[in-house]
Design a protein around this motif. Sequence first.
Motif, PDB file in Angstrom:
ATOM      1  N   ILE A 117      -5.152  -0.538  11.095  1.00 49.84           N
ATOM      2  CA  ILE A 117      -4.326   0.507  11.719  1.00 49.84           C
ATOM      3  C   ILE A 117      -2.883   0.360  11.262  1.00 49.84           C
ATOM      4  N   LYS A 118      -2.419  -0.893  11.057  1.00 58.26           N
ATOM      5  CA  LYS A 118      -1.064  -1.101  10.537  1.00 58.26           C
ATOM      6  C   LYS A 118      -0.904  -0.452   9.164  1.00 58.26           C
ATOM      7  N   ILE A 119      -1.944  -0.577   8.334  1.00 59.67           N
ATOM      8  CA  ILE A 119      -1.888   0.031   6.998  1.00 59.67           C
ATOM      9  C   ILE A 119      -1.809   1.556   7.112  1.00 59.67           C
ATOM     10  N   ILE A 120      -2.598   2.121   8.040  1.00 65.21           N
ATOM     11  CA  ILE A 120      -2.580   3.579   8.237  1.00 65.21           C
ATOM     12  C   ILE A 120      -1.192   4.033   8.694  1.00 65.21           C
ATOM     13  N   ILE A 121      -0.602   3.288   9.620  1.00 68.10           N
ATOM     14  CA  ILE A 121       0.735   3.637  10.110  1.00 68.10           C
ATOM     15  C   ILE A 121       1.745   3.607   8.963  1.00 68.10           C
ATOM     16  N   ALA A 122       1.608   2.611   8.082  1.00 68.01           N
ATOM     17  CA  ALA A 122       2.523   2.526   6.943  1.00 68.01           C
ATOM     18  C   ALA A 122       2.341   3.715   6.008  1.00 68.01           C
ATOM     19  N   LEU A 123       1.107   4.176   5.847  1.00 68.95           N
ATOM     20  CA  LEU A 123       0.839   5.298   4.935  1.00 68.95           C
ATOM     21  C   LEU A 123       1.311   6.632   5.503  1.00 68.95           C
TER      22      LEU A 123
ATOM     23  N   VAL B 252       0.834  -1.210   0.000  1.00 66.03           N
ATOM     24  CA  VAL B 252       0.000   0.000   0.000  1.00 66.03           C
ATOM     25  C   VAL B 252       0.865   1.256   0.000  1.00 66.03           C
ATOM     26  N   ALA B 253       2.005   1.213   0.697  1.00 67.42           N
ATOM     27  CA  ALA B 253       2.868   2.391   0.763  1.00 67.42           C
ATOM     28  C   ALA B 253       3.452   2.754  -0.607  1.00 67.42           C
ATOM     29  N   GLU B 254       3.457   1.800  -1.553  1.00 69.18           N
ATOM     30  CA  GLU B 254       3.987   2.070  -2.888  1.00 69.18           C
ATOM     31  C   GLU B 254       2.900   2.505  -3.858  1.00 69.18           C
TER      32      GLU B 254
ATOM     33  N   ALA C 171      -3.448  10.742   9.478  1.00 66.59           N
ATOM     34  CA  ALA C 171      -3.387  11.167  10.881  1.00 66.59           C
ATOM     35  C   ALA C 171      -4.787  11.310  11.454  1.00 66.59           C
ATOM     36  N   GLY C 172      -5.697  11.920  10.687  1.00 61.42           N
ATOM     37  CA  GLY C 172      -7.078  12.053  11.158  1.00 61.42           C
ATOM     38  C   GLY C 172      -7.757  10.709  11.324  1.00 61.42           C
ATOM     39  N   ALA C 173      -7.520   9.796  10.369  1.00 61.85           N
ATOM     40  CA  ALA C 173      -8.129   8.465  10.466  1.00 61.85           C
ATOM     41  C   ALA C 173      -7.581   7.704  11.664  1.00 61.85           C
ATOM     42  N   LEU C 174      -6.290   7.839  11.924  1.00 60.76           N
ATOM     43  CA  LEU C 174      -5.667   7.121  13.037  1.00 60.76           C
ATOM     44  C   LEU C 174      -6.284   7.532  14.366  1.00 60.76           C
ATOM     45  N   VAL C 175      -6.519   8.833  14.547  1.00 62.70           N
ATOM     46  CA  VAL C 175      -7.105   9.309  15.799  1.00 62.70           C
ATOM     47  C   VAL C 175      -8.552   8.846  15.939  1.00 62.70           C
ATOM     48  N   SER C 176      -9.283   8.824  14.823  1.00 59.73           N
ATOM     49  CA  SER C 176     -10.692   8.400  14.899  1.00 59.73           C
ATOM     50  C   SER C 176     -10.829   6.899  15.107  1.00 59.73           C
ATOM     51  N   LEU C 177      -9.831   6.131  14.675  1.00 58.56           N
ATOM     52  CA  LEU C 177      -9.931   4.673  14.797  1.00 58.56           C
ATOM     53  C   LEU C 177      -9.439   4.163  16.137  1.00 58.56           C
ATOM     54  N   SER C 178      -8.420   4.807  16.690  1.00 56.38           N
ATOM     55  CA  SER C 178      -7.796   4.260  17.892  1.00 56.38           C
ATOM     56  C   SER C 178      -7.459   5.374  18.871  1.00 56.38           C
ATOM     57  N   SER C 179      -7.618   5.084  20.139  1.00 54.06           N
ATOM     58  CA  SER C 179      -7.208   6.020  21.189  1.00 54.06           C
ATOM     59  C   SER C 179      -5.991   5.499  21.931  1.00 54.06           C
ATOM     60  N   ALA C 180      -5.295   4.536  21.348  1.00 57.68           N
ATOM     61  CA  ALA C 180      -4.067   4.014  21.955  1.00 57.68           C
ATOM     62  C   ALA C 180      -2.998   5.103  21.953  1.00 57.68           C
ATOM     63  N   PRO C 181      -2.217   5.233  23.015  1.00 57.40           N
ATOM     64  CA  PRO C 181      -1.208   6.301  23.084  1.00 57.40           C
ATOM     65  C   PRO C 181      -0.221   6.288  21.928  1.00 57.40           C
ATOM     66  N   THR C 182       0.173   5.101  21.475  1.00 51.06           N
ATOM     67  CA  THR C 182       1.123   5.023  20.360  1.00 51.06           C
ATOM     68  C   THR C 182       0.533   5.620  19.096  1.00 51.06           C
ATOM     69  N   ALA C 183      -0.748   5.319  18.836  1.00 54.26           N
ATOM     70  CA  ALA C 183      -1.407   5.840  17.636  1.00 54.26           C
ATOM     71  C   ALA C 183      -1.581   7.355  17.722  1.00 54.26           C
TER      72      ALA C 183
END
Length: 950
Positions: free
Chosen positions: A245-251, A214-216, A264-276
């Motif tokens: 979430i792994k795909i979002i992190i890669a992007l 996906v990153a490519e 970044a917006g999708a990551l915050v809406s999907l997860s409230s984990a501190p790392t995300a």
Amino acid sequence: MEKPSTLLVHFDKGSAAMAGEIKADLEGSDVAAKVDAMKRAVMLLLNGETLPALFITVVRYVLPSEDHTIQKLLLLYLEIIDKRDAAGRGLPEMILICQNLRNNLHHPNEYIRGVTLRFLCRLSEPEVLEPLVPSILENLDHRHHFIRRHALSAISSIYRLPHGDQLVPDAPELVERALASEQDASARRNAFLMLCACAQERAVAYLLSNADRVAEWPDLLQMAAVDLIRKVCRSPNRADKGRYIKIIIALLSSPSTAVVYECAGALVSLSSAPTAVRAAANTYCELLSSQSDNNVKLIVLDRLNELRTSHRDVMVDVVMDVLRALASPNLDVKRKVLDLVLDLLTARNVEEVVLYLKKEVVKTQAGQLEKSGEYRQMLVQAIHACAVEYPEVAGSVVHLLMDFLGDTNVAAAVDVVLFVREIIETNPKLRVSMIQRLIDTFYQIRASRVCSCALWILGEYSLSLSEVENAISTIKQCLGDVPFYTVSEEGEATDSAKPAQPVVNSVTVSSRRPVVLADGTYATQSAATEAISTPSVAPGSLSSTLNLRSLILSGDFFLAAVISCTLTKLVLRLEEVQPSMVEVNKACTGALLVMTSILQLGQSSYLPHPIDNDSYDRIVLCVRLLCNTGDDVRKVWLQSCRQSFAKMLAEKQFRETEEMKAKAQISHAQPDDLIDFYHLKSRRGMSQLELEDEVQDDLKAATGGFTKDADDANRLNRILQLTGFSDPVYAEAYVTVHHYDIVLDVTIINRTKETLQNLCLELATMGDLKLVDRPQNYTLAPESSKQIRANIKVSSTETGVIFGNIVYETSNVMERSVVVLNDIHIDIMDYISPATCADVTFRNMWAEFEWENKVAVNTVIQNEKEFLDHIIKSTNMKCLTPPSALDGECGFLAANLYAKSVFGEDALVNISIEKQFDGKLSGYIRIRSKTQGIALSLGDKITLKQKGGS
């Protein structure tokens, strides 16, 4: 009745063409004339003309043309003409164009094929599309990506029609196969979007099978993938959310800034984990520093502010990254950055923040920045807030800021002196060095307000013998020689402080008025004033040190009264610390000489305005006090003033503490909360991020974070009845006000036994309201209901009215029937909310705003505080006047209220009331704002509510 259109073309009504001229040009052989005629035909059709006889002419003379421009205009013409009759059936002549469209789909020219496929995306007539489907599918395998791209769009549009799955039943399989072999970025995006909309499972399977690549992908396809992930993960408790979430992190490492922002917006809406959340915050900070567009910076700062409200502990770690955005030259960006940083202060990062702000202050001093005065004022206010919250950092900045007491930007200088006044009271260890610094820099001050505050500080906090003597000496030096003017018989009046040679940059104003002297001769009097802003004066010269003299000779007698009070305090203090009465008496007589000289100047006739009564009484009081002092008076002057100031600061701090406590009412953890030992949780090969996210989801499920409370009771309160129960059509509306939009959900019920045809809800607005949607006609069966939604845009804070009627037809009555609706009043209270601002800011806005609405008090309430509370509750405003100032019973009350609208408008209210002998309240409520609408609307609201009604 207006119809929806997919095309918008500017049309000058002054050059309308006749249908006959267009027809003649189309029948001719001139290509340029045909192009011009087709353009005129399209514009006439878009402006409501029908041109029914033109279709056959177009089919005969335009359809066979090989010119690309004519073919493009032909498709636009076919796009906007009516393709159905009044009954909704397709026109038979549309079959004539099917063969031409099929030929275009097999045309050797790629452009003709592409624009024809794009035209088919806007067709919704199955009888026209059905014979063309095989030709469209053939274009999926064309060698040129331009054609494949539009073929995929055409298949997607056809499949999404009401019966599109019957026209192309195997569309998802065909598109998925095409997506697997496609190389063009736009074509892949079109295919992927079609699967997302029509076959989400296939799109998800394709995304997960290509998760490592996906990153490519090209950025267009990455954006579509992020949208799909958001849609898929919207359902709670999705088991495989960690994979997305792994795909979002890669992007997040994508070279496209648009993709990174969406991720970044999708990551915050999907997860409230501190790392995300930390990854999203770092991404926003990188965008903030890398993007030069101010609008982008402001949007990113809004996202960071949203993160702060929900994840403050994570945001604290990136505060220094946010501060780097102060490099932007835009003041709005700087202001937003400072506001965000002040909300993220902790004892751990405050020293770093203050050090960075100090460097920025030094930059403004060097003149490297535009609008450095305004920026310096913002920095001073920010440093002030830091020092108030964390007093230990005050010592590192206060001496630097005191260099700006003589700033040409008066607002910045006022902020500095207020900061000094507060710090010298709250940090006793800094008092000695601050007093010495203030005495050294006093001659630089050029603003009257700054001088007044600095003099008060000198009078209250000069405690030792050397400090008192230095303060008196500095004030006398800045006043110059007394008296402030001299009168000579030769008619030449001069400033007694001037040397023999005239001083550059001084202005002498003479009021050539002859007066009779004691010996009967005539003389002319004059007073000399010196310009306050004298940039060419060298520091330490005579004119640069006579700042107090310049201000007094310009007619500032309030400052003169402050000087008198300060000298009085210093002399009283000198009596306590100076053992030699000779020195005390010498200082006392010097102070009395200054005061009498001021009184003499104020009562003379040379200045444009004589001394005001308040200043005169104040100076006379000081004179009497120095001539006859007592222990009680000494205590009032030397102790009570400072105690009152200390009490004011304590109350201010108490109010801020209470507000912080109120905001922190939602506790993050309770003693009996569930403790999740995620180290004991089965990892099942999950990464740390997936584990944190699952823990957060478990906590949300346990505490009801996924469920929303029903709001049925509040909904019932906002339902408005629009018609009567006896009307043939009953209507009621549920009004939702959301900042810039008002949504009316109108329920219409047919209470008759007949079918209502062409029923239309017609609405109109008054005020700054604008209807977004055009009314549509509906058919309503007997005793059935219909939900109609109307959207209204709001452009300013003003009371608006929505009114209208319901129009319908029945089979028995030929004329249309009308039911008039009750008016819907949009309350200004939906747009304003309580806000706070500094007293100085309030006064500045009060002087600046030009719209004022004065409302006389007329109420049955007889208690002043009860009336004030009633007005605060009715207007949804915040009282800026501290409670201590409102304590006690004295028969009158004055208070300032403040609120801010969702459009950024400020609303200022001043209440001044007193109790009459008969117990009734009288007075005025004054409203000021920058715009007329909010002042009038708020005045109407107060007039309606002030009597004490609901």
